[in-house]
Write a protein that holds these residues in place. Structure first.
Motif, PDB file in Angstrom:
ATOM      1  N   VAL A   1       9.332  -1.035   0.983  1.00 21.46           N
ATOM      2  CA  VAL A   1       9.113  -0.821   2.479  1.00 21.46           C
ATOM      3  C   VAL A   1      10.414  -0.233   3.104  1.00 21.46           C
ATOM      4  CG1 VAL A   1       8.078  -1.098   4.709  1.00 21.46           C
ATOM      5  CG2 VAL A   1       7.004  -2.028   2.593  1.00 21.46           C
ATOM      6  N   GLY A   2      11.367  -1.022   3.024  1.00 19.82           N
ATOM      7  CA  GLY A   2      12.637  -0.642   3.538  1.00 19.82           C
ATOM      8  C   GLY A   2      13.307   0.401   2.784  1.00 19.82           C
ATOM      9  N   THR A   3      13.151   0.724   1.697  1.00 16.82           N
ATOM     10  CA  THR A   3      13.855   1.803   0.752  1.00 16.82           C
ATOM     11  C   THR A   3      13.220   3.058   0.823  1.00 16.82           C
ATOM     12  OG1 THR A   3      12.657   1.140  -1.397  1.00 16.82           O
ATOM     13  CG2 THR A   3      14.705   0.014  -1.067  1.00 16.82           C
ATOM     14  N   CYS A   4      11.802   3.155   1.274  1.00 20.99           N
ATOM     15  CA  CYS A   4      11.168   4.467   1.401  1.00 20.99           C
ATOM     16  C   CYS A   4      11.690   5.280   2.511  1.00 20.99           C
ATOM     17  CB  CYS A   4       9.664   4.149   1.373  1.00 20.99           C
ATOM     18  SG  CYS A   4       8.834   5.638   1.391  1.00 20.99           S
ATOM     19  N   PRO A   5      12.157   6.554   2.205  1.00 24.08           N
ATOM     20  CA  PRO A   5      12.742   7.246   3.168  1.00 24.08           C
ATOM     21  C   PRO A   5      11.998   7.971   4.320  1.00 24.08           C
ATOM     22  CG  PRO A   5      12.962   8.734   1.169  1.00 24.08           C
ATOM     23  CD  PRO A   5      12.473   7.194   0.884  1.00 24.08           C
ATOM     24  N   VAL A   6      10.392   7.866   3.886  1.00 21.81           N
ATOM     25  CA  VAL A   6       9.287   8.836   4.521  1.00 21.81           C
ATOM     26  C   VAL A   6       8.437   7.840   5.027  1.00 21.81           C
ATOM     27  CG1 VAL A   6       9.972  11.127   3.333  1.00 21.81           C
ATOM     28  CG2 VAL A   6       8.316   9.296   2.466  1.00 21.81           C
ATOM     29  N   GLY A   7       8.633   6.486   4.733  1.00 25.20           N
ATOM     30  CA  GLY A   7       7.474   5.435   5.298  1.00 25.20           C
ATOM     31  C   GLY A   7       6.121   5.548   4.576  1.00 25.20           C
TER      32      GLY A   7
ATOM     33  N   ILE B   1       7.073  11.380  -1.552  1.00 25.84           N
ATOM     34  CA  ILE B   1       7.730  12.403  -1.844  1.00 25.84           C
ATOM     35  C   ILE B   1       8.358  12.488  -3.416  1.00 25.84           C
ATOM     36  CG2 ILE B   1       8.391  13.374   0.246  1.00 25.84           C
ATOM     37  CD1 ILE B   1      11.248  12.175  -0.116  1.00 25.84           C
ATOM     38  N   GLY B   2       7.975  11.297  -3.968  1.00 25.52           N
ATOM     39  CA  GLY B   2       8.328  11.037  -5.220  1.00 25.52           C
ATOM     40  C   GLY B   2       9.883  11.045  -5.543  1.00 25.52           C
ATOM     41  N   CYS B   3      10.483  10.248  -4.983  1.00 19.71           N
ATOM     42  CA  CYS B   3      12.025  10.222  -4.850  1.00 19.71           C
ATOM     43  C   CYS B   3      12.335   9.193  -5.749  1.00 19.71           C
ATOM     44  CB  CYS B   3      12.652  10.051  -3.427  1.00 19.71           C
ATOM     45  SG  CYS B   3      12.174   8.695  -2.655  1.00 19.71           S
ATOM     46  N   GLY B   4      11.728   8.065  -5.842  1.00 21.06           N
ATOM     47  CA  GLY B   4      11.694   7.023  -6.717  1.00 21.06           C
ATOM     48  C   GLY B   4      12.555   6.003  -6.006  1.00 21.06           C
ATOM     49  N   ALA B   5      12.961   6.001  -4.893  1.00 20.75           N
ATOM     50  CA  ALA B   5      13.838   5.256  -4.300  1.00 20.75           C
ATOM     51  C   ALA B   5      13.240   3.759  -4.219  1.00 20.75           C
ATOM     52  CB  ALA B   5      14.147   5.426  -2.778  1.00 20.75           C
ATOM     53  N   CYS B   6      11.955   3.580  -3.956  1.00 23.09           N
ATOM     54  CA  CYS B   6      11.319   2.374  -4.007  1.00 23.09           C
ATOM     55  C   CYS B   6      11.408   1.577  -5.532  1.00 23.09           C
ATOM     56  CB  CYS B   6       9.693   2.420  -3.761  1.00 23.09           C
ATOM     57  SG  CYS B   6       8.873   3.631  -4.853  1.00 23.09           S
ATOM     58  N   VAL B   7      11.314   2.513  -6.642  1.00 20.94           N
ATOM     59  CA  VAL B   7      11.241   1.975  -8.056  1.00 20.94           C
ATOM     60  C   VAL B   7      12.537   1.256  -7.972  1.00 20.94           C
ATOM     61  CG1 VAL B   7      11.437   2.362 -10.386  1.00 20.94           C
ATOM     62  CG2 VAL B   7       9.827   3.843  -8.771  1.00 20.94           C
ATOM     63  N   GLY B   8      13.719   1.831  -7.674  1.00 24.41           N
ATOM     64  CA  GLY B   8      15.200   1.212  -7.563  1.00 24.41           C
ATOM     65  C   GLY B   8      15.156   0.006  -6.683  1.00 24.41           C
ATOM     66  N   GLY B   9      14.508   0.029  -5.588  1.00 22.16           N
ATOM     67  CA  GLY B   9      14.654  -1.227  -4.621  1.00 22.16           C
ATOM     68  C   GLY B   9      13.641  -2.433  -4.905  1.00 22.16           C
TER      69      GLY B   9
ATOM     70  N   THR C   1       0.771  -1.214   0.075  1.00 22.45           N
ATOM     71  CA  THR C   1       0.070  -0.002   0.035  1.00 22.45           C
ATOM     72  C   THR C   1       0.933   1.257   0.104  1.00 22.45           C
ATOM     73  OG1 THR C   1      -1.622  -1.151   1.315  1.00 22.45           O
ATOM     74  CG2 THR C   1      -1.803   1.140   1.366  1.00 22.45           C
ATOM     75  N   ILE C   2       0.560   2.225  -0.686  1.00 26.19           N
ATOM     76  CA  ILE C   2       1.399   3.276  -1.025  1.00 26.19           C
ATOM     77  C   ILE C   2       0.393   4.618  -0.550  1.00 26.19           C
ATOM     78  CG2 ILE C   2       2.728   4.845  -2.503  1.00 26.19           C
ATOM     79  CD1 ILE C   2       2.964   2.330  -4.241  1.00 26.19           C
ATOM     80  N   ASP C   3       1.061   5.402   0.471  1.00 26.49           N
ATOM     81  CA  ASP C   3       0.329   6.510   1.035  1.00 26.49           C
ATOM     82  C   ASP C   3       0.769   7.779  -0.088  1.00 26.49           C
ATOM     83  OD1 ASP C   3      -0.555   8.877   2.198  1.00 26.49           O
ATOM     84  OD2 ASP C   3       0.092   8.355   4.080  1.00 26.49           O
ATOM     85  N   LYS C   4      -0.234   8.241  -0.801  1.00 20.60           N
ATOM     86  CA  LYS C   4       0.096   9.166  -2.053  1.00 20.60           C
ATOM     87  C   LYS C   4       0.265  10.608  -1.143  1.00 20.60           C
ATOM     88  CE  LYS C   4      -0.744   6.758  -5.754  1.00 20.60           C
ATOM     89  NZ  LYS C   4       0.391   6.678  -7.115  1.00 20.60           N
ATOM     90  N   ASP C   5      -0.012  10.820  -0.247  1.00 17.58           N
ATOM     91  CA  ASP C   5      -0.050  11.932   0.481  1.00 17.58           C
ATOM     92  C   ASP C   5       1.377  12.040   1.109  1.00 17.58           C
ATOM     93  OD1 ASP C   5      -2.480  13.013  -0.330  1.00 17.58           O
ATOM     94  OD2 ASP C   5      -3.320  12.040   1.764  1.00 17.58           O
ATOM     95  N   ALA C   6       1.975  10.758   1.469  1.00 17.95           N
ATOM     96  CA  ALA C   6       3.217  10.764   2.289  1.00 17.95           C
ATOM     97  C   ALA C   6       4.394  10.650   1.154  1.00 17.95           C
ATOM     98  CB  ALA C   6       3.191   9.725   3.140  1.00 17.95           C
TER      99      ALA C   6
END
Length: 57
Positions: free
Chosen positions: A47-53, A11-19, A4-9
């Motif tokens: 989940v572990g790569t997202c810097p803002v949870g 930040i669009g960094c893309g870390a999850c895409v690479g992870g 589940t992705i919280d769209k409000d939280a």
């Protein structure tokens, strides 16, 4: 079940895409992360790569 992705939280960094080991995550037109539920294997790598949870299982 896909993550589940919280769209409000997100930040669009893309870390999850690479992870993501299976390429289930991408960025939408608004620069937010989106998960392809048919591809997601629910491994939790993103989940572990997202810097803002913004991603949860």
């Amino acid at each position: 079940m896909a993550v589940t992705i919280d769209k409000d939280a997100c930040i669009g960094c893309g870390a999850c895409v690479g992870g993501c080991p299976v390429g289930a995550l991408s960025m939408d037109d608004e620069g937010k992360s989106v998960c392809d539920e048919g591809t997601c294997i629910d491994c939790g790598s993103c989940v572990g790569t997202c810097p803002v949870g913004a991603i949860s299982q």
